[in-house]
Motif scaffolding. Structure first.
Motif, PDB file in Angstrom:
ATOM      1  N   ARG A  83      63.744  26.148  47.293  1.00 61.99           N
ATOM      2  CA  ARG A  83      62.411  26.701  47.078  1.00 61.99           C
ATOM      3  C   ARG A  83      62.519  28.044  46.373  1.00 61.99           C
ATOM      4  N   ILE A  84      61.463  28.455  45.682  1.00 64.23           N
ATOM      5  CA  ILE A  84      61.374  29.756  45.018  1.00 64.23           C
ATOM      6  C   ILE A  84      60.378  30.607  45.789  1.00 64.23           C
ATOM      7  N   MET A  85      60.800  31.804  46.178  1.00 62.86           N
ATOM      8  CA  MET A  85      59.878  32.722  46.856  1.00 62.86           C
ATOM      9  C   MET A  85      58.798  33.172  45.874  1.00 62.86           C
ATOM     10  N   LYS A  86      57.595  33.334  46.384  1.00 66.22           N
ATOM     11  CA  LYS A  86      56.450  33.740  45.559  1.00 66.22           C
ATOM     12  C   LYS A  86      56.412  35.257  45.406  1.00 66.22           C
ATOM     13  N   ASP A  87      57.471  35.799  44.812  1.00 62.35           N
ATOM     14  CA  ASP A  87      57.558  37.241  44.581  1.00 62.35           C
ATOM     15  C   ASP A  87      58.415  37.465  43.347  1.00 62.35           C
ATOM     16  N   ARG A  88      57.783  37.852  42.263  1.00 69.86           N
ATOM     17  CA  ARG A  88      58.466  37.979  40.972  1.00 69.86           C
ATOM     18  C   ARG A  88      59.340  39.230  40.865  1.00 69.86           C
ATOM     19  N   ARG A  89      59.277  40.122  41.847  1.00 63.70           N
ATOM     20  CA  ARG A  89      60.068  41.352  41.765  1.00 63.70           C
ATOM     21  C   ARG A  89      61.565  41.061  41.800  1.00 63.70           C
ATOM     22  N   PRO A 139      64.381  37.634  41.510  1.00 67.75           N
ATOM     23  CA  PRO A 139      64.655  36.192  41.451  1.00 67.75           C
ATOM     24  C   PRO A 139      65.196  35.786  42.831  1.00 67.75           C
ATOM     25  N   TRP A 140      64.429  34.977  43.552  1.00 70.87           N
ATOM     26  CA  TRP A 140      64.678  34.786  44.984  1.00 70.87           C
ATOM     27  C   TRP A 140      64.493  33.315  45.323  1.00 70.87           C
ATOM     28  N   LEU A 141      65.577  32.686  45.757  1.00 72.80           N
ATOM     29  CA  LEU A 141      65.567  31.279  46.124  1.00 72.80           C
ATOM     30  C   LEU A 141      65.830  31.122  47.620  1.00 72.80           C
ATOM     31  N   VAL A 142      65.364  30.017  48.179  1.00 65.54           N
ATOM     32  CA  VAL A 142      65.554  29.737  49.597  1.00 65.54           C
ATOM     33  C   VAL A 142      65.997  28.287  49.753  1.00 65.54           C
ATOM     34  N   LEU A 143      67.076  28.094  50.504  1.00 62.57           N
ATOM     35  CA  LEU A 143      67.544  26.751  50.832  1.00 62.57           C
ATOM     36  C   LEU A 143      67.123  26.436  52.258  1.00 62.57           C
ATOM     37  N   VAL A 144      66.531  25.264  52.471  1.00 63.17           N
ATOM     38  CA  VAL A 144      66.096  24.856  53.805  1.00 63.17           C
ATOM     39  C   VAL A 144      66.761  23.530  54.143  1.00 63.17           C
ATOM     40  N   PRO A 145      67.748  23.548  55.058  1.00 63.52           N
ATOM     41  CA  PRO A 145      68.374  22.288  55.466  1.00 63.52           C
ATOM     42  C   PRO A 145      67.339  21.347  56.080  1.00 63.52           C
ATOM     43  N   GLN A 146      67.380  20.102  55.676  1.00 65.45           N
ATOM     44  CA  GLN A 146      66.396  19.119  56.131  1.00 65.45           C
ATOM     45  C   GLN A 146      66.832  18.475  57.438  1.00 65.45           C
ATOM     46  N   ARG A 147      66.937  19.282  58.460  1.00 64.66           N
ATOM     47  CA  ARG A 147      67.315  18.825  59.785  1.00 64.66           C
ATOM     48  C   ARG A 147      66.306  19.367  60.788  1.00 64.66           C
ATOM     49  N   PRO A 148      65.725  18.505  61.611  1.00 67.31           N
ATOM     50  CA  PRO A 148      64.722  18.973  62.577  1.00 67.31           C
ATOM     51  C   PRO A 148      65.346  19.816  63.684  1.00 67.31           C
ATOM     52  N   ALA A 188      61.867  28.359  37.041  1.00 68.44           N
ATOM     53  CA  ALA A 188      62.268  27.109  37.679  1.00 68.44           C
ATOM     54  C   ALA A 188      63.090  26.237  36.727  1.00 68.44           C
ATOM     55  N   GLU A 189      62.665  26.133  35.501  1.00 69.00           N
ATOM     56  CA  GLU A 189      63.384  25.325  34.510  1.00 69.00           C
ATOM     57  C   GLU A 189      64.782  25.873  34.252  1.00 69.00           C
ATOM     58  N   LYS A 190      64.921  27.196  34.192  1.00 65.46           N
ATOM     59  CA  LYS A 190      66.232  27.811  33.974  1.00 65.46           C
ATOM     60  C   LYS A 190      67.168  27.526  35.149  1.00 65.46           C
ATOM     61  N   ILE A 191      66.650  27.624  36.368  1.00 64.03           N
ATOM     62  CA  ILE A 191      67.478  27.351  37.544  1.00 64.03           C
ATOM     63  C   ILE A 191      67.914  25.891  37.567  1.00 64.03           C
ATOM     64  N   LYS A 192      66.961  24.985  37.332  1.00 62.77           N
ATOM     65  CA  LYS A 192      67.298  23.555  37.311  1.00 62.77           C
ATOM     66  C   LYS A 192      68.378  23.260  36.273  1.00 62.77           C
ATOM     67  N   ALA A 193      68.252  23.852  35.100  1.00 64.44           N
ATOM     68  CA  ALA A 193      69.222  23.627  34.032  1.00 64.44           C
ATOM     69  C   ALA A 193      70.603  24.163  34.436  1.00 64.44           C
TER      70      ALA A 193
END
Length: 139
Positions: free
Chosen positions: A31-37, A39-48, A132-137
C-alpha cells in the motif's frame, strides 16, 4: 473476496483509510501512504489475527523479510533517497504492518521520525498514479 486476500483476513480500518492499495505480493498487500511528503509504502501480511513478526510462521517471517527488502530496494532505486526507514511499530494500529519510508536530507522532519510530524499532505492530481507506476516497474 479480492485476489490475494486470505480467508478470515480483513484490513484494519485505519490502514485502509490512511493508504491506497498498490499491488499484491506473495504474502503481503503493498500500500502507499496518503502523504506526499515522503515516499512511503506499507506491507500488510495477509494473515488474520497477527500483531507481531514473531506471531508469523517461520516461513511467513522469511517471506516478510524478503518482500520488505525487495520493496525497500525498489523504493531506494525510484527515489534515490539518502536512507530507507523500515519499521513495524504497531502502537496505534495493532495489525502487523511494515512501513518502508524513503528519507532524504532536507525532507520535512529530517532527520527525525515521520510519525507525528506536521500535517499530512495528500497527493495531487496524477502524482499518486505516477509514483505507483514507478514502484510497480521497479518491482
Amino acid at each position: 473476496m479480492m485476489p490475494g486476500v486470505k480467508a478470515g483476513f480483513s484490513l484494519d480500518a485505519r490502514l485502509e483509510g490512511d493508504s491506497n492499495q498498490l499491488m499484491w505480493l506473495g504474502l503481503c498487500e503493498l500500500r502507499i501512504m496518503k502523504d506526499r511528503r515522503w515516499p512511503w509504502l506499507v506491507l500488510v501480511p495477509q494473515r488474520p489475527g497477527i500483531e507481531e513478526v514473531h506471531d508469523l510462521t517461520p516461513l511467513d517471517q522469511a517471506m516478510l523479510t524478503f518482500e520488505t527488502n525487495m520493496v525497500a530496494q525498489a523504493l531506494k532505486n525510484v527515489t534515490a533517497c539518502t536512507k530507507i526507514n523500515t519499521g513495524a511499530l504497531g502502537n496505534i494500529v495493532r495489525q502487523l504492518h511494515v512501513h518502508v519510508v524513503a528519507r532524504s536530507v532536507g525532507d520535512p522532519g529530517w532527520p527525525g521520525p515521520v510519525w507525528g510530524h506536521g500535517m499530512r499532505e495528500p497527493y495531487q492530481g496524477a502524482e499518486l498514479r505516477q509514483f505507483a507506476e514507478k514502484i510497480k516497474a521497479a518491482l
